[in-house]
Design a protein around this motif. Structure first.
Motif, PDB file in Angstrom:
ATOM      1  N   ASN A 123       0.830  -1.197   0.000  1.00 56.16           N
ATOM      2  CA  ASN A 123       0.000   0.000   0.000  1.00 56.16           C
ATOM      3  C   ASN A 123       0.864   1.245   0.000  1.00 56.16           C
ATOM      4  O   ASN A 123       2.073   1.180   0.239  1.00 56.16           O
ATOM      5  N   ARG A 124       0.221   2.378  -0.220  1.00 57.94           N
ATOM      6  CA  ARG A 124       0.914   3.662  -0.279  1.00 57.94           C
ATOM      7  C   ARG A 124       0.016   4.723   0.362  1.00 57.94           C
ATOM      8  O   ARG A 124      -1.180   4.803   0.037  1.00 57.94           O
ATOM      9  N   PRO A 125       0.550   5.546   1.299  1.00 61.65           N
ATOM     10  CA  PRO A 125      -0.294   6.552   1.961  1.00 61.65           C
ATOM     11  C   PRO A 125      -0.723   7.668   1.020  1.00 61.65           C
ATOM     12  O   PRO A 125       0.017   8.066   0.126  1.00 61.65           O
ATOM     13  N   PHE A 126      -1.949   8.166   1.269  1.00 61.99           N
ATOM     14  CA  PHE A 126      -2.492   9.298   0.519  1.00 61.99           C
ATOM     15  C   PHE A 126      -3.372  10.078   1.488  1.00 61.99           C
ATOM     16  O   PHE A 126      -4.536   9.751   1.688  1.00 61.99           O
ATOM     17  N   HIS A 127      -2.775  11.080   2.140  1.00 58.91           N
ATOM     18  CA  HIS A 127      -3.455  11.848   3.191  1.00 58.91           C
ATOM     19  C   HIS A 127      -3.942  10.889   4.282  1.00 58.91           C
ATOM     20  O   HIS A 127      -3.147  10.111   4.792  1.00 58.91           O
ATOM     21  N   ASP A 128      -5.224  10.907   4.649  1.00 56.82           N
ATOM     22  CA  ASP A 128      -5.707   9.978   5.678  1.00 56.82           C
ATOM     23  C   ASP A 128      -6.165   8.657   5.060  1.00 56.82           C
ATOM     24  O   ASP A 128      -6.746   7.818   5.751  1.00 56.82           O
ATOM     25  N   VAL A 273     -20.498  15.167   6.585  1.00 58.58           N
ATOM     26  CA  VAL A 273     -19.987  13.905   6.052  1.00 58.58           C
ATOM     27  C   VAL A 273     -20.050  12.817   7.110  1.00 58.58           C
ATOM     28  O   VAL A 273     -20.498  11.682   6.836  1.00 58.58           O
ATOM     29  N   ALA A 274     -19.617  13.119   8.341  1.00 61.55           N
ATOM     30  CA  ALA A 274     -19.615  12.128   9.417  1.00 61.55           C
ATOM     31  C   ALA A 274     -21.033  11.660   9.731  1.00 61.55           C
ATOM     32  O   ALA A 274     -21.277  10.464   9.963  1.00 61.55           O
ATOM     33  N   SER A 288     -14.076   8.307   4.543  1.00 62.25           N
ATOM     34  CA  SER A 288     -13.422   9.210   5.486  1.00 62.25           C
ATOM     35  C   SER A 288     -14.446  10.169   6.066  1.00 62.25           C
ATOM     36  O   SER A 288     -15.467  10.466   5.445  1.00 62.25           O
ATOM     37  N   ASN A 289     -14.148  10.669   7.272  1.00 63.36           N
ATOM     38  CA  ASN A 289     -14.963  11.721   7.877  1.00 63.36           C
ATOM     39  C   ASN A 289     -14.357  13.106   7.657  1.00 63.36           C
ATOM     40  O   ASN A 289     -14.888  14.098   8.163  1.00 63.36           O
ATOM     41  N   THR A 302      -4.974  18.814  -0.255  1.00 68.49           N
ATOM     42  CA  THR A 302      -4.573  18.650   1.140  1.00 68.49           C
ATOM     43  C   THR A 302      -5.806  18.367   1.983  1.00 68.49           C
ATOM     44  O   THR A 302      -6.945  18.526   1.530  1.00 68.49           O
ATOM     45  N   LEU A 303      -5.574  17.966   3.234  1.00 72.26           N
ATOM     46  CA  LEU A 303      -6.673  17.815   4.184  1.00 72.26           C
ATOM     47  C   LEU A 303      -7.100  19.188   4.665  1.00 72.26           C
ATOM     48  O   LEU A 303      -6.266  19.991   5.096  1.00 72.26           O
ATOM     49  N   ALA A 304      -8.398  19.464   4.605  1.00 66.14           N
ATOM     50  CA  ALA A 304      -8.912  20.750   5.076  1.00 66.14           C
ATOM     51  C   ALA A 304      -9.346  20.677   6.534  1.00 66.14           C
ATOM     52  O   ALA A 304      -9.507  21.707   7.182  1.00 66.14           O
ATOM     53  N   THR A 305      -9.545  19.469   7.061  1.00 68.42           N
ATOM     54  CA  THR A 305     -10.012  19.295   8.430  1.00 68.42           C
ATOM     55  C   THR A 305      -9.191  18.224   9.134  1.00 68.42           C
ATOM     56  O   THR A 305      -8.503  17.421   8.497  1.00 68.42           O
ATOM     57  N   ASP A 306      -9.306  18.227  10.458  1.00 70.44           N
ATOM     58  CA  ASP A 306      -8.681  17.192  11.282  1.00 70.44           C
ATOM     59  C   ASP A 306      -9.698  16.776  12.336  1.00 70.44           C
ATOM     60  O   ASP A 306      -9.508  16.974  13.532  1.00 70.44           O
ATOM     61  N   MET A 307     -10.809  16.221  11.868  1.00 67.20           N
ATOM     62  CA  MET A 307     -11.900  15.845  12.758  1.00 67.20           C
ATOM     63  C   MET A 307     -11.429  14.813  13.784  1.00 67.20           C
ATOM     64  O   MET A 307     -10.712  13.865  13.458  1.00 67.20           O
ATOM     65  N   SER A 308     -11.830  15.006  15.035  1.00 64.91           N
ATOM     66  CA  SER A 308     -11.438  14.067  16.087  1.00 64.91           C
ATOM     67  C   SER A 308     -12.093  12.707  15.874  1.00 64.91           C
ATOM     68  O   SER A 308     -11.553  11.678  16.266  1.00 64.91           O
ATOM     69  N   ASN A 309     -13.268  12.708  15.243  1.00 62.80           N
ATOM     70  CA  ASN A 309     -13.989  11.460  14.984  1.00 62.80           C
ATOM     71  C   ASN A 309     -13.452  10.815  13.717  1.00 62.80           C
ATOM     72  O   ASN A 309     -14.044  10.912  12.645  1.00 62.80           O
ATOM     73  N   LYS A 310     -12.299  10.150  13.839  1.00 60.17           N
ATOM     74  CA  LYS A 310     -11.655   9.569  12.660  1.00 60.17           C
ATOM     75  C   LYS A 310     -12.125   8.154  12.368  1.00 60.17           C
ATOM     76  O   LYS A 310     -11.982   7.654  11.263  1.00 60.17           O
ATOM     77  N   SER A 311     -12.680   7.479  13.371  1.00 62.72           N
ATOM     78  CA  SER A 311     -13.146   6.117  13.166  1.00 62.72           C
ATOM     79  C   SER A 311     -14.411   6.107  12.323  1.00 62.72           C
ATOM     80  O   SER A 311     -15.284   6.957  12.471  1.00 62.72           O
TER      81      SER A 311
END
Length: 317
Positions: A123-128, A273-274, A288-289, A302-311
């Protein structure tokens, strides 16, 4: 009626009694199968001592639902055997597929939600998110059949992650051409596919107050279309069309929604979204959330948010 734990044990112990005589030397096993965003109980069958076997999987969570509806263990076993035999008839071993190199494609999945799965996949990372690889094993008019490439398959075929990425970069766009449509266009296509006459669909859409600046990013078949996020040139063309940066909402693994960055707040969009993920999207299809930002001038996502609810998994599931 049996509880789920007793049901699993009975299915495993009695499954081979209902299989054809020529398969009676095989044994049934129950394994925890790690799928995208979730883990399920799967029943597989193998011959003892034989290497490089590929078995179809019957998911017992689904079979238990069937058992609760019909109330008969025998009928449920017959149903499971029917599913297994049908899958075995269609099953294809990935290393035996002609032109494997021409059939490796991308898929994007959520990284945090799939740590266990990703441990076994190139695999290869792409943001979250993470880019994984699938091999197309068959296609017909309505469906595309594929299997995930794990480390064992990649090693067997002699492919590194870099090889897989290079092949998928060429193949995915060819096999699943990206497309960007207005929400109006998508709704019109859905209405026509369900049998509504074209003129009636046009009248209906004319009466609906759909957002004319909401766009759906996917591919032409609508399967695993969120991978089109990888095509920066498509994002750039849409941003140029709107004359603004973009906010991109990952509505599922199959598609994303894009809007002008001039008309929304990313935190509010991420909350939306969440909420939609929790209430409207099957767990296997959540992506993603978070919300992404595409900068038209820098041509960077880029990521515009860093929501705490990532699950993507919720307590009620």
């Amino acid at each position: 009626m049996m509880n789920y734990m007793d049901f699993k044990e009975e299915i495993k112990n009695r499954f081979m009694e209902y299989m054809p005589d020529e398969m009676r030397d095989m044994r049934a096993y129950i394994r925890r199968i790690t799928k995208i965003n979730t883990t399920l109980d799967g029943l597989v069958i193998f011959r003892e001592g034989k290497k490089m076997q590929v078995s179809p999987v019957i998911y017992l969570d689904n079979l238990y639902d069937y058992y609760k509806e019909c109330g008969s263990l025998e009928e449920t076993l017959l149903k499971g055997v029917s599913i297994m035999l049908g899958a075995m008839k269609e099953n294809i071993n990935v290393p035996d597929i002609p032109n494997v190199r021409e059939n490796i494609v991308f898929q994007v999945i959520n990284t945090i939600q799939n740590q266990q799965l990703l441990a076994n996949l190139p695999n290869r990372p792409f943001h979250d998110l993470s880019i994984i690889y699938r091999c197309i094993v068959g296609r017909d008019n309505d469906n595309t059949f594929s299997t995930v490439i794990n480390y064992s398959i990649a090693e067997y075929m002699g492919f590194t992650e870099e090889d897989l990425f290079s092949m998928a970069a060429k193949n995915t766009r060819r096999i699943f051409p990206p497309c960007v449509k207005t929400m109006n266009d998508v709704m019109r296509e859905i209405a026509i596919k369900t049998g509504m006459p074209t003129e009636a669909a046009d009248i209906m859409l004319g009466e609906l107050e759909l957002d004319p600046v909401m766009f759906v990013i996917s591919n032409k078949i609508g399967i695993n279309g969120a991978v089109s996020l990888l095509y920066e040139d498509e994002l750039y063309k849409l941003a140029e069309r709107l004359k603004s940066d973009l906010y991109i909402l990952p509505s599922s693994i199959h598609e994303c929604i894009a809007v002008s960055a001039d008309i929304g707040d990313p935190e509010e969009l991420a909350c939306m979204v969440a909420e939609i993920n929790a209430n409207e999207v099957d767990i296997e299809e959540r992506l993603s959330n978070q919300v992404y930002h595409y900068d038209k001038n820098l041509r960077v996502l880029t990521l515009a948010t860093d929501m705490s609810n990532k699950s993507l998994q919720y307590a009620d599931e």
